[in-house]
Structure formats: C-alpha cells, structure tokens
Motif scaffolding. Structure first.
Motif, PDB file in Angstrom:
ATOM      1  N   THR A  32       3.434  -6.064   2.972  1.00 30.44           N
ATOM      2  CA  THR A  32       3.319  -5.204   4.115  1.00 30.44           C
ATOM      3  C   THR A  32       3.878  -6.014   5.189  1.00 30.44           C
ATOM      4  OG1 THR A  32       1.188  -4.381   3.159  1.00 30.44           O
ATOM      5  CG2 THR A  32       1.704  -3.985   5.725  1.00 30.44           C
ATOM      6  N   ASN A  33       3.630  -7.435   5.397  1.00 30.91           N
ATOM      7  CA  ASN A  33       4.393  -8.162   6.443  1.00 30.91           C
ATOM      8  C   ASN A  33       4.833  -9.316   5.868  1.00 30.91           C
ATOM      9  OD1 ASN A  33       3.529  -6.515   8.816  1.00 30.91           O
ATOM     10  ND2 ASN A  33       1.579  -7.106   8.195  1.00 30.91           N
ATOM     11  N   ILE A  47      -0.667  -7.775   1.459  1.00 31.93           N
ATOM     12  CA  ILE A  47      -0.937  -6.316   1.260  1.00 31.93           C
ATOM     13  C   ILE A  47      -2.009  -5.979   2.338  1.00 31.93           C
ATOM     14  CG2 ILE A  47      -2.100  -4.921  -0.363  1.00 31.93           C
ATOM     15  CD1 ILE A  47      -0.865  -7.918  -1.730  1.00 31.93           C
ATOM     16  N   ASP A  48      -1.330  -5.045   3.352  1.00 31.74           N
ATOM     17  CA  ASP A  48      -2.392  -4.425   4.272  1.00 31.74           C
ATOM     18  C   ASP A  48      -2.140  -3.110   4.174  1.00 31.74           C
ATOM     19  OD1 ASP A  48      -4.069  -4.989   6.841  1.00 31.74           O
ATOM     20  OD2 ASP A  48      -3.771  -6.890   5.660  1.00 31.74           O
ATOM     21  N   ASP A  93      -0.605   0.173   5.626  1.00 27.22           N
ATOM     22  CA  ASP A  93       0.463   0.638   6.501  1.00 27.22           C
ATOM     23  C   ASP A  93       1.085   1.864   5.634  1.00 27.22           C
ATOM     24  OD1 ASP A  93       2.407   1.132   8.223  1.00 27.22           O
ATOM     25  OD2 ASP A  93       3.274  -0.852   8.165  1.00 27.22           O
ATOM     26  N   ARG A 139      -6.143  -1.092   0.216  1.00 26.37           N
ATOM     27  CA  ARG A 139      -5.572  -2.377   0.047  1.00 26.37           C
ATOM     28  C   ARG A 139      -5.409  -2.170  -1.593  1.00 26.37           C
ATOM     29  NH1 ARG A 139      -6.931  -7.436   0.198  1.00 26.37           N
ATOM     30  NH2 ARG A 139      -5.162  -8.208   0.563  1.00 26.37           N
ATOM     31  N   ILE A 187      -2.568   0.195  -2.332  1.00 22.09           N
ATOM     32  CA  ILE A 187      -1.323  -0.134  -1.769  1.00 22.09           C
ATOM     33  C   ILE A 187      -0.682  -1.399  -2.783  1.00 22.09           C
ATOM     34  CG2 ILE A 187      -0.139  -1.584   0.047  1.00 22.09           C
ATOM     35  CD1 ILE A 187      -1.999   0.189   1.816  1.00 22.09           C
ATOM     36  N   LYS A 229       2.745  -2.172  -4.728  1.00 26.73           N
ATOM     37  CA  LYS A 229       3.546  -3.414  -4.410  1.00 26.73           C
ATOM     38  C   LYS A 229       3.837  -4.079  -5.779  1.00 26.73           C
ATOM     39  CE  LYS A 229       3.087  -3.595   0.480  1.00 26.73           C
ATOM     40  NZ  LYS A 229       3.956  -2.702   0.793  1.00 26.73           N
ATOM     41  N   ASN A 242       1.770  -2.819  12.561  1.00 31.87           N
ATOM     42  CA  ASN A 242       0.608  -2.459  12.005  1.00 31.87           C
ATOM     43  C   ASN A 242      -0.654  -3.252  12.353  1.00 31.87           C
ATOM     44  OD1 ASN A 242       0.942  -4.627  10.284  1.00 31.87           O
ATOM     45  ND2 ASN A 242       2.606  -3.722   9.126  1.00 31.87           N
TER      46      ASN A 242
END
Length: 432
Positions: free
Chosen positions: A52-53, A164-165, A167, A176, A179, A183, A307
């Motif tokens: 995510t980031n 992992i967040d 968005d 999460r 998501i 990922k 985010n």
C-alpha cells in the motif's frame, strides 16, 4: 490502418484515447497472451515489489545499493511526476524517448488486436525494454494490488510486500485481510516472499504457505534495530551493522530498507553487495515526493500521502521536524479516497489550508473539501491563525501558500500524486 506514432507524446496520446474507448475485463489472460507473443523473458534475477505504501522507497533503495555495487539495474517505477520516462530507468538514467517508442512498437506488433489498457500496454513495453537492455537485475514495482496487476504476468525470483493498508477498496476489498490476499498474489511457489509489514494479515501468510512460497516475515526471519546515529539489519544468515540511515526521511524507512536488505540477502550468491556499497547506496538514495524536504525557507515538504496510513506517517514525520510558526497545506485528493481519515491525523498540524482541484475526473470538489476543513477551526481562532481557501489548480494553491508563508513557516504539499506533480511542474516552470 493509420500509421503508428513516431514520438513518445503521440504514442501516449494514442494509448490514452484507446483506453477511454475500451472496457476491459479484469484478469491477466490478455496480457499473458501478448507477453508470450512478445517473447518477454528475463535472463537476470527479477525483484517485484507490492504494498500500500513504501513500494517506491523500497525499489529506490534496492536500485541505489545495486548501482553502488557496480551492477546494471533496470527499474520500473510509477507513477511519474513530470515525464513518462521517469517510469523506466536503465542504470540509474531515465529511458530515452527513442527507446520507449521502440518498445511501444514491439508491443503493438505483438498485440495482434488484443485490447490492452494504458497501464497494461505500457507495463509490457517497459518490461520488454528492460529485458533487452542487458541488465544484471530487474526491479519491478506493482501498480495496484498484485494478483491481477499487469506486472504479475512476470515471475519474480524474489517478491516483496511492504505494507498492507486500506486503499483502492473498490478494486482490492475493504479489509486488510482481503487486500493482503491480493498483494500476496505476486508470491511464487518455492521462491522467497518477503513481507515487511509488522502485522501481516493472516490471508497473506496462509496464501504463501498454501502455494509453498519461502515466506520471510519481519521479526521472525529478518529484523532491524537502530539508535540515533546508525542502525543494523539481521536476516536468516546475514548481519549488517553500523548502517547509515537511508537518505529518504521518515518513520517507516527502516522497514522499507530492511525489506530491501532481505531481498539482497536472498540474492547474495548472484548479486553480492559489500558493506561499503550498501552503506553508500542507502545514504545516497533519492525518490521525489516521498517526504521530500526542499532546500531553503520557508520549509517545504512534498509528500504523495493519499491514504490514512500514509497521512498518519506524514503527520508523525512533520511532528519530528521542530518548531514552525504556521503550517500551510496545499491539499488536493481523489473523490474515491477515505478523505476524512486522510485529513484526521493532519488536522492538528495544519493552520492554513489551500485546497485545490486536481487535473483528473476523479478529483474531489474543492468546495466540499473546504466545508469539511472549516469544521476543524479551533474555537476562538482568528483568521490569522486558521484559514481555508480553495483554488482551481495546485499551481494556484501553491502560489497562494508561498505568498503568505513567512520564513519561519512551512508548506506541506500532499493528498495525491497529482497534487505533488502540479506543484513540481509549477516550480519547474518558474525556474525557467
């Protein structure tokens, strides 16, 4: 058949116009078919990075350490700020227009009428370009999620999931766990799969075990510790001590750096990197728009935080910077983001909001954003202490902040890649 474009801007315009007309099914069958016809294959190790980031930072650190170690490195990173060429880097330099046009022509020939989105087409083109550039290692950043991202038609030798967040919920799910599963789709059986999220979702761990990936977890298989001066990394069979802090600033950069060093530990037989080269690579890494502090006064910070997780990190990093009298925000964001949760951590940090529309149909309306932000006004605050104004473009919002900020103030540009890119473009044109 109309003739193919001969310049990069014309090619990009063609892909954008095609993109507007095609509604494409999710799934990688089309991309895989074109990849096979293109004969796209890598003869060097491939490192793939999702999250995510922190994806861009991790890619940049890998590139920097490997370049310092004398390897030829291919990097696919996105999005770009000013020039599309920023997305394709060969040996530390942006790919030329000519090289990209050649790669676009190759994909067009292999496409044979198959519909591809702008992102799918350009991903295949850049991967093809890197594969033909004689590199020792390829680093590929995933765009969205992982499982269904076009980059995932390539099999990585090492996969990294950074964080992992929540968005992109409309594509990836709203928890999460959902998501994390998306990922984890970049993991491969029998291959190292690194996750630097301190609290990885169970779905990611389960998927790695189910397919038989070699899962490296932060705190179990690799770790870091640091004091004010330096930090150290410990992996399964490699320790690196007295490392320089990464030149990228901010609270999460040791997580990202640890993931990068875990990947290099995995590849240490094929791509050994010495202690001195590793230190230098971390100390010299650059990445625009990630807590990027510009020289001079007032203090100016560019950060693509868009985010809640990134916004909370940005607020924490700003809090660590020392005293500034007033903080001005140039803020624009996409309508489909969790806007309230992005604003919340920044509410106590920002005194004056310069709200902007973004150059995208998905832009949130500045008027609606301004109404939200006015509710944050502290009781009894005078106009000198708190204000909200809206603008038609990031350049106008930035010009307003610059005209009002004193040299002991600071300006923070955040909310979207488009916000930061708009300000970068304005700064560039004012320099000429």
């Amino acid at each position: 058949m109309s003739p193919l474009p001969t310049t990069l801007p014309d090619w990009l315009a063609l892909l954008e116009s095609r993109h507007a007309e095609t509604h494409i099914d999710m799934g990688l069958d089309r991309v895989r078919a074109v990849k096979e016809r293109l004969g796209l294959a890598f003869e060097c190790p491939v490192i793939m990075v999702a999250g995510t980031n922190g994806k861009g930072s991790t890619c940049a650190m890998l590139e920097s350490v490997l370049l310092q170690s004398g390897y030829r490195v291919g990097l696919y990173i996105k999005p770009h700020f000013l020039d599309f060429n920023e997305r394709a880097r060969i040996n530390g330099d942006m790919a030329s227009d000519e090289a990209l046009v050649g790669a676009f022509n190759a994909v067009e020939a292999a496409r044979e009428g198959t519909d591809l989105t702008y992102f799918e087409f350009t991903t295949l083109a850049i991967a093809h370009l890197i594969s033909k550039s004689g590199v020792d290692v390829a680093i590929l950043e995933v765009g969205l999620g992982g499982r269904l991202d076009a980059v995932n038609v390539i099999d990585a030798d090492v996969s990294i999931v950074t964080s992992i967040d929540i968005d992109h919920t409309s594509y990836l799910g709203d928890t999460r766990e959902k998501i994390g599963f998306e990922k984890a789709g970049i993991f491969r059986p029998g291959k190292p799969a690194i996750c630097s999220d301190p609290v990885p979702p169970q779905s990611l761990i389960d998927y790695a075990e189910q397919i038989g990936a070699d899962l490296w977890l932060l705190g179990r298989d690799f770790n870091y510790q640091g004091d004010q001066q330096q930090w150290s990394y410990g992996g399964r069979s490699q320790r690196r001590n007295s490392l320089a802090y990464p030149a990228l600033r901010g609270a999460n950069q040791l997580l990202n750096a640890s993931a990068a060093l875990a990947a290099l530990e995995v590849l240490r037989m094929q791509l050994p990197c010495g202690a001195q080269e590793t230190r230098a690579g971390l100390a010299m890494v650059e990445l625009p728009g990630r807590f990027q502090v510009l020289p001079g006064r007032p203090t100016q910070v560019l950060d693509v935080a868009h985010n809640p997780h990134a916004s909370a990190t940005l607020a924490q990093n700003l809090g660590n910077m020392g005293f500034h009298r007033f903080t001005y925000a140039v803020f624009g964001i996409m309508e489909d983001k969790d806007i309230d949760a992005v604003i919340a951590p920044m509410a106590g940090v920002i005194d004056h909001w310069c709200v902007t529309r973004l150059d995208s149909p998905r832009s949130a309306e500045p008027e609606a954003l301004a109404d939200k932000l006015r509710e944050l006004r502290p009781a009894g605050a005078k106009d000198d202490d708190f204000s909200v104004n809206n603008f038609a473009s990031p350049a106008e919002a930035y010009a307003n902040a610059l005209s009002r900020a004193g040299e002991n103030d600071r300006i923070v540009v955040f909310g979207s890649f488009y916000t930061v890119a708009g300000v970068m473009a304005a700064r560039k044109s004012s320099l000429h």
